[in-house]
Design an enzyme around this catalytic site. Structure first.
Site, PDB file in Angstrom:
ATOM      1  N   LYS A  36     -14.709  -3.480  -1.444  1.00 16.42           N
ATOM      2  CA  LYS A  36     -13.922  -4.446  -2.220  1.00 16.42           C
ATOM      3  C   LYS A  36     -13.626  -5.663  -1.365  1.00 16.42           C
ATOM      4  O   LYS A  36     -12.938  -5.574  -0.344  1.00 16.42           O
ATOM      5  CB  LYS A  36     -12.636  -3.786  -2.702  1.00 16.42           C
ATOM      6  CG  LYS A  36     -11.836  -4.687  -3.632  1.00 16.42           C
ATOM      7  CD  LYS A  36     -10.815  -3.897  -4.405  1.00 16.42           C
ATOM      8  CE  LYS A  36      -9.996  -4.768  -5.322  1.00 16.42           C
ATOM      9  NZ  LYS A  36      -8.995  -3.983  -6.047  1.00 16.42           N
ATOM     10  N   LEU A  57       0.788  -1.234   0.000  1.00 17.12           N
ATOM     11  CA  LEU A  57       0.000   0.000   0.000  1.00 17.12           C
ATOM     12  C   LEU A  57       0.818   1.282   0.000  1.00 17.12           C
ATOM     13  O   LEU A  57       0.430   2.279   0.611  1.00 17.12           O
ATOM     14  CB  LEU A  57      -0.988  -0.003   1.181  1.00 17.12           C
ATOM     15  CG  LEU A  57      -2.022  -1.131   1.152  1.00 17.12           C
ATOM     16  CD1 LEU A  57      -2.949  -1.018   2.356  1.00 17.12           C
ATOM     17  CD2 LEU A  57      -2.841  -1.120  -0.138  1.00 17.12           C
ATOM     18  N   GLY A  82      -8.186 -11.084 -13.510  1.00 13.41           N
ATOM     19  CA  GLY A  82      -7.647 -11.805 -14.654  1.00 13.41           C
ATOM     20  C   GLY A  82      -8.231 -11.441 -15.993  1.00 13.41           C
ATOM     21  O   GLY A  82      -8.029 -12.167 -16.966  1.00 13.41           O
ATOM     22  N   ASN A  86     -10.412  -8.984  -4.856  1.00 16.66           N
ATOM     23  CA  ASN A  86      -9.032  -8.576  -4.641  1.00 16.66           C
ATOM     24  C   ASN A  86      -8.153  -9.814  -4.885  1.00 16.66           C
ATOM     25  O   ASN A  86      -8.659 -10.859  -5.263  1.00 16.66           O
ATOM     26  CB  ASN A  86      -8.861  -8.058  -3.207  1.00 16.66           C
ATOM     27  CG  ASN A  86      -7.762  -6.990  -3.119  1.00 16.66           C
ATOM     28  OD1 ASN A  86      -6.718  -7.126  -3.754  1.00 16.66           O
ATOM     29  ND2 ASN A  86      -7.985  -5.955  -2.344  1.00 16.66           N
ATOM     30  N   THR A 107      -4.051  -6.229 -13.667  1.00 19.21           N
ATOM     31  CA  THR A 107      -2.738  -6.657 -14.157  1.00 19.21           C
ATOM     32  C   THR A 107      -2.531  -6.390 -15.650  1.00 19.21           C
ATOM     33  O   THR A 107      -1.417  -6.080 -16.078  1.00 19.21           O
ATOM     34  CB  THR A 107      -2.570  -8.164 -13.848  1.00 19.21           C
ATOM     35  OG1 THR A 107      -2.717  -8.335 -12.434  1.00 19.21           O
ATOM     36  CG2 THR A 107      -1.213  -8.689 -14.273  1.00 19.21           C
ATOM     37  N   CYS A 118      -6.885  -6.071   1.452  1.00 20.94           N
ATOM     38  CA  CYS A 118      -5.505  -6.164   0.985  1.00 20.94           C
ATOM     39  C   CYS A 118      -4.768  -7.242   1.761  1.00 20.94           C
ATOM     40  O   CYS A 118      -4.675  -7.175   2.980  1.00 20.94           O
ATOM     41  CB  CYS A 118      -4.776  -4.838   1.146  1.00 20.94           C
ATOM     42  SG  CYS A 118      -3.079  -4.969   0.554  1.00 20.94           S
TER      43      CYS A 118
HETATM   44  C1  FMN Z   1       0.599  -4.500  -8.273  1.00 21.69           C
HETATM   45  C2  FMN Z   1      -0.801  -4.486  -7.760  1.00 21.69           C
HETATM   46  C3  FMN Z   1      -1.177  -3.549  -6.796  1.00 21.69           C
HETATM   47  C4  FMN Z   1      -2.463  -3.535  -6.287  1.00 21.69           C
HETATM   48  N1  FMN Z   1      -2.816  -2.603  -5.364  1.00 21.69           N
HETATM   49  C5  FMN Z   1      -4.098  -2.555  -4.911  1.00 21.69           C
HETATM   50  C6  FMN Z   1      -4.507  -1.549  -3.995  1.00 21.69           C
HETATM   51  O1  FMN Z   1      -3.731  -0.684  -3.601  1.00 21.69           O
HETATM   52  N2  FMN Z   1      -5.778  -1.565  -3.549  1.00 21.69           N
HETATM   53  C7  FMN Z   1      -6.691  -2.490  -3.976  1.00 21.69           C
HETATM   54  O2  FMN Z   1      -7.849  -2.446  -3.557  1.00 21.69           O
HETATM   55  N3  FMN Z   1      -6.346  -3.453  -4.861  1.00 21.69           N
HETATM   56  C8  FMN Z   1      -5.060  -3.502  -5.331  1.00 21.69           C
HETATM   57  N4  FMN Z   1      -4.711  -4.480  -6.248  1.00 21.69           N
HETATM   58  C9  FMN Z   1      -5.702  -5.485  -6.648  1.00 21.69           C
HETATM   59  C10 FMN Z   1      -6.335  -5.145  -8.002  1.00 21.69           C
HETATM   60  O3  FMN Z   1      -7.050  -3.953  -7.943  1.00 21.69           O
HETATM   61  C11 FMN Z   1      -7.246  -6.293  -8.467  1.00 21.69           C
HETATM   62  O4  FMN Z   1      -8.278  -6.468  -7.509  1.00 21.69           O
HETATM   63  C12 FMN Z   1      -6.500  -7.606  -8.621  1.00 21.69           C
HETATM   64  O5  FMN Z   1      -5.227  -7.392  -9.158  1.00 21.69           O
HETATM   65  C13 FMN Z   1      -7.233  -8.616  -9.495  1.00 21.69           C
HETATM   66  O6  FMN Z   1      -7.414  -8.137 -10.794  1.00 21.69           O
HETATM   67  P1  FMN Z   1      -6.421  -8.496 -12.024  1.00 21.69           P
HETATM   68  O7  FMN Z   1      -6.277  -9.978 -12.045  1.00 21.69           O
HETATM   69  O8  FMN Z   1      -7.107  -7.937 -13.224  1.00 21.69           O
HETATM   70  O9  FMN Z   1      -5.138  -7.815 -11.733  1.00 21.69           O
HETATM   71  C14 FMN Z   1      -3.409  -4.487  -6.750  1.00 21.69           C
HETATM   72  C15 FMN Z   1      -3.041  -5.412  -7.724  1.00 21.69           C
HETATM   73  C16 FMN Z   1      -1.754  -5.433  -8.236  1.00 21.69           C
HETATM   74  C17 FMN Z   1      -1.394  -6.459  -9.267  1.00 21.69           C
END
Ligand code: FMN
Ligand code: FAD
Ligand code: FAD
Ligand code: FMN
Ligand code: FES
Ligand code: FES
Lengths: 307, 253, 307, 253
Positions: free
Chosen positions: C167, C75, C246, C194, C268, C132
């Site tokens: 979330k 964070l 994803g 998340n 991502t 988180c």
């Molecule tokens: C590098 C990184 C940092 C992230 N930071 C946060 C964050 O600060 N707060 C949050 O709620 N989710 C955070 N996430 C989670 C994403 O918002 C998302 O919920 C999660 O990556 C799943 O989606 P995706 O597979 O499309 O990445 C983070 C994800 C990644 C990969």
């Protein structure tokens, strides 16, 4: 040249090496025996057996996902009776520890299956599957209920002298809570993990790709999760762990042992390369040699906390 | 069953985005039967994770051929391979077509890519048998006649040959045969196989079909490929082990 | 030619299309604006903000896994004050709904952040990150505690008139239980999911590859799990869902909407192709045209239960 | 910053399993500075998922070069590419080396693959500067002199040149220079950069280093690539945005 002692102990069960074949990914051994010498593998875990034969779910049962697959086989199996009559004779040709995996829809059925199977000397241990995501009976999902898992462990232990391993579900908030219940109720070890609940839909028909709607996710996609679950158990509960989930090569075997596994199981990989499990054994041995490990159990939980 | 890395010798582009891939695998080439299949790892990485099943299309010396079109990620990667690249192949898998028996004429019914297993089948069929092929597709571009003999064609849109589906064409043309002297061999989309099954059972014609189904292992260990049995209600058959070729009377399609 | 109405509503929040950029995967918008026109995206969710700036975890923070990645950023963020002073002015150049994601280590901090941010008109909604996996304060992990999630929802709602989206964590037995708590406490929507808790070790050093040991798994590897979580919520609780996990292309967007999402977030994928999110919008529109969908919300939960 | 599919024009195998890859990307070629980098998607599938960062090694007209060795899955796939295959490339990324300044001699210190950014650096360096290169490796096979000038070599095992590490060699040779008239440019393993930092700070020599770190995005949105700042204790610098080239005084290595 030095040699490495690869034998591992899971409770009173001794395995010549820590690499087992996972339940549901080698049937009852017949087909995979055409590819590998079963005498060399650490152990075989049968497809989940129930008291009566089960037809399983209608097709489609499997779907591929990125670096993984979903399955909803629905515990198709021949049942305990036919297993003892028709399937064990084949396996008896080999000198390999046989672990019977049992899945049931009631506590009584778990006990009854164990009672019937334990008389067969060739069966060396039981793996109790409380965690199959693809079969729910009367809304019950044992794997998510610590009290049920405790009772099942205790009652199964009461009818057998053989080691009882409980296979845990990863679809829970704290898997270590379940490992603790297993330990407290006399279980000898836990297997972690079974598959994660997932789904996949066809966007043209808007129907689930799998007939059962939900399936279990396996394969390399889940490896980081499986490792975290094994580490969580290792950090909180003193019980032998069999690590499972996404193992694709000898390095993954070593990684699971480092985070806490005493042995591992190879699942999905058997479908992709049925010879892979056997090939890993000398590779793991070589790693041990290079790292001055003389007894492989030294690897178990040997992670460094230093940053 | 064998498993090994097999070198790609040739990738031939036929018409209509159909490809033939030739690979060197002596052990499989010398043992595989028409209608049996191969399970092929098309990449060395975890994407795609699973093997892809393909019927043996032909055999030449120490080499096998498969026929495919580009459908998804797996076949896209396959088409992009170069000569000398290796493919990890498992085979021969499953049960093939009957090559002998009490029939005079082998009647082949193929829809779309369902043509794939027949070039080798035709090559290996007992010498005393006659051959008649019925090949169908949605339109002209989907009709694959490669390696076929004595062919009649149908298209859904009438762009080539008979207008209608291939089973309708078959029914129309079959009146000139004595039903007891023929055996039908079918491969193609499920809907086609279903109407073929209905037609042949009603008319008491011998018929074998090659079926498809999502597969993980291809050799009987995952239980991922069930198909409803016509005989036993309490047990599924496995497409990879009990099939992919079935007597139509044994399965529900 | 017909056209499709792509607008979606999440409570009182109206978005011109259902494709949002996920928290933590676009910082505060500056860098990604070099690749895409932010005016075109459905909305932006900020990196999680806390009351005071946070330095975040020491490196290594990320590691690649099969079709996925683990992160333990911890964070890192500029804090509410600097965000309002230094970061919002840039975003105000655009006509795009801004959703502030808030992460905190106490209930009071959640409330205080919301109170400070809600006065800024440009902020259109809040996403409360209770999930988180990389920061635990005093052993508390709000995301696994339904009571805490309920209290946070209620107290945050009390200090803002803007929509509050919670979330949710996937690392729980039943995510729908948490969605229900959010609804019962006045939350306007939930985001799911998340990241999943995972880990990875270096087999030579036997140290964790990530300094924080555990990280959050994201990327296509988790898509089947995310879809199952969205479907579970859809089947059990009547609350708008923002689907995350994803997504790699427009087909994945449609799949999430079919199982129940009203909108989606791209995470991502922004690292892999920062232009991908924008490109999907016309592709999703084309799908709707071909499927006779005139208002995109018709897609939400439109899965067929027929087998 | 640009993002686009770039065609591979050449893959050259240098000695010792080092490869040079030439790709056509006019926009990047015309703007990139020595020390900046590219983030490259080496496959079209989800494996490997993330891009791979590579320093720009050289520029020729509309084309850029990268230099790499086979380390893991990503570089293995890269080496297997064919001419005409496309790579999706993002660049130019990060901050490069200073090309001008108050120094007479640019002293290049490279360990192993750390040689990668210097061919282009040497090409673009202001004409009035002299160049001295110190190139090190574990053994003979790890010493990469491609594109270097006025080179002195070290190897840990003494198989080539000075026996010892490259910073030891540098210290020994540097006595012939006036410290205030040189600037050091370093790239290589962390341990090397660390001792380079110590040495240059102690002797008050200007020094820039190119650092490495696991990256996801490469352009500042993931916060995945922190490095400890020497100035601000409460904030990390980002290798991809604030670096990869830093003045040694600004970072803790
Ligand atoms: C590098 C990184 C940092 C992230 N930071 C946060 C964050 O600060 N707060 C949050 O709620 N989710 C955070 N996430 C989670 C994403 O918002 C998302 O919920 C999660 O990556 C799943 O989606 P995706 O597979 O499309 O990445 C983070 C994800 C990644 C990969
Ligand atoms: C016994 C058998 C023989 C076959 N013979 C041939 C052949 O000779 N030529 C040919 O072109 N195709 C054949 N197929 C179908 C072929 O396996 C699929 O077209 C191929 O797997 C598609 O892979 P993809 O990655 O390109 O498509 P994708 O759609 O990306 O594949 C995704 C997943 O769906 C599965 N799948 C997709 N289509 C089918 C299908 N029709 N049947 C079963 N699984 C499917 C794939 O295995 C994979 O797991 C055969 C299938 C079986 C079961
Ligand atoms: C700014 C920058 C410039 C670079 N320039 C070059 C160059 O010019 N030539 C060259 O050969 N290499 C260079 N590297 C290192 C290069 O990115 C890695 O060697 C490459 O990512 C390895 O990928 P792989 O899939 O083959 O290895 P794998 O080990 O399979 O990669 C696994 C993961 O680790 C990461 N990783 C592995 N090694 C490194 C490393 N040293 N630094 C950062 N991340 C790493 C990868 O990105 C990937 O996510 C550079 C790295 C950075 C950050
Ligand atoms: C097709 C398939 C069938 C399975 N059947 C069973 C089963 O019957 N009983 C059981 O306990 N686990 C079963 N599993 C779970 C595996 O034993 C293993 O726990 C899981 O697949 C994770 O390991 P992997 O990623 O190596 O496959 C099955 C897995 C697959 C893929
Ligand atoms: S595909 Fe595995 S059993 Fe048939
Ligand atoms: S690599 Fe993403 S912020 Fe630096």
């Amino acid at each position: 040249m030095n040699s490495v002692d690869l034998t591992v102990k899971i409770g009173s069960l001794t395995l010549t090496n820590p690499i087992l074949l996972a339940s549901g990914t080698v049937g009852y051994g017949n087909e995979i025996a055409e590819f590998i010498d079963l005498n060399k593998i650490g152990g075989i875990v049968t497809k989940s057996l129930s008291l009566k034969p089960r037809k399983g779910n209608p097709p489609q049962r499997i779907v591929e996902t990125p670096s993984g697959m979903l399955n909803a086989i629905g515990l198709q199996n021949v049942g305990v009776e036919e297993f003892l009559k028709e399937k064990i004779p084949f396996l008896k040709q080999y000198d390999v520890p046989l672990i019977c995996n049992i899945a049931a829809s009631s506590i009584e059925e778990y006990v009854e299956c164990t009672r019937l199977l334990t008389t067969e000397d060739f069966i060396k241990a039981f793996e109790i599957n409380v965690s199959c995501p693809n079969v729910k009976e009367g809304g019950l999902q044992f794997g998510n209920n610590p009290i049920a898992v405790g009772i099942i462990t205790q009652k199964v232990k009461a009818v057998t002298n053989k080691p009882v391993i409980v296979k845990l579900s990863p679809n829970v908030s704290y898997i270590s809570e379940f490992a603790k219940v297993v330990k407290d109720n006399g279980g000898d070890a836990v297997s972690a993990i079974n598959t994660l609940v997932g789904t996949s839909f066809n966007i043209n028909t808007r129907k689930p790709k799998i007939h059962n709607v939900f399936g279990g996710l396996s394969g390399p996609a889940i490896k980081p999760i499986a490792l975290a679950k094994v580490l969580e158990i290792k950090q909180k509960v003193d019980i032998p762990i069999i690590g499972i989930g996404g193992i694709m090569n000898w390095k993954d075997v070593v990684e699971f042992m480092i985070v806490g596994a005493s042995a591992v199981q190879i699942g999905t990989l058997n479908f992709i390369d049925p010879t892979a499990s056997i090939k890993m054994i000398p590779e793991v041995e070589q790693y041990c040699l290079e790292n001055n490990i003389t007894q492989i159990s030294e690897l178990t939980g040997s992670y460094s906390s230093q940053k | 069953m064998f498993i090994y890395n097999s070198a790609i010798e040739k990738i031939i582009a036929l018409e209509n985005n159909i490809f033939l891939l030739k690979a060197h695998c002596p052990e499989i080439a010398s043992t595989i039967q028409p209608g049996q299949f191969l399970n092929i790892k098309v990449s060395e990485t975890t994407f795609p994770l699973l093997r892809r099943p393909f019927s043996v299309c032909d055999v030449e010396g120490d080499s096998i051929f498969i026929m495919f079109n580009i459908l998804g990620e797996g076949t896209k990667l396959l088409q992009k391979k170069h000569i000398g690249d290796t493919l990890n192949i498992i085979g021969p898998l499953g049960n093939g077509f009957s090559l002998g028996g009490n029939f005079e004429t082998a009647v082949i019914v193929a829809g779309g890519l369902g043509s794939a297993p027949f070039p080798y089948f035709i090559k290996k069929l007992n010498m005393d048998k006659k051959i008649a092929c019925f090949v169908g597709g949605k339109s002209e571009h989907d009709v694959i006649q490669y390696g076929m003999r004595n062919v009649k064609v149908s298209t859904d849109d009438g762009s080539l040959g008979f207008k209608g589906n291939v089973v309708e064409l078959l029914q129309q043309e079959l009146s000139s045969y004595e039903y007891s002297k023929i055996k039908i061999f079918g491969c193609g989309p499920t809907a086609m196989l279903r109407s073929l099954r209905e037609f042949t059972i009603k008319n008491n014609i011998e018929c074998e079909v090659s079926t498809e189904c999502a597969m993980a292992c291809g050799f009987g260990i995952c239980m991922g490929c069930p198909t409803e049995s016509a005989k036993q209600n309490d047990k599924y058959l496995l497409v990879c082990k009990d099939g992919p070729v079935f007597n139509v009377k044994d399965v529900v399609i």
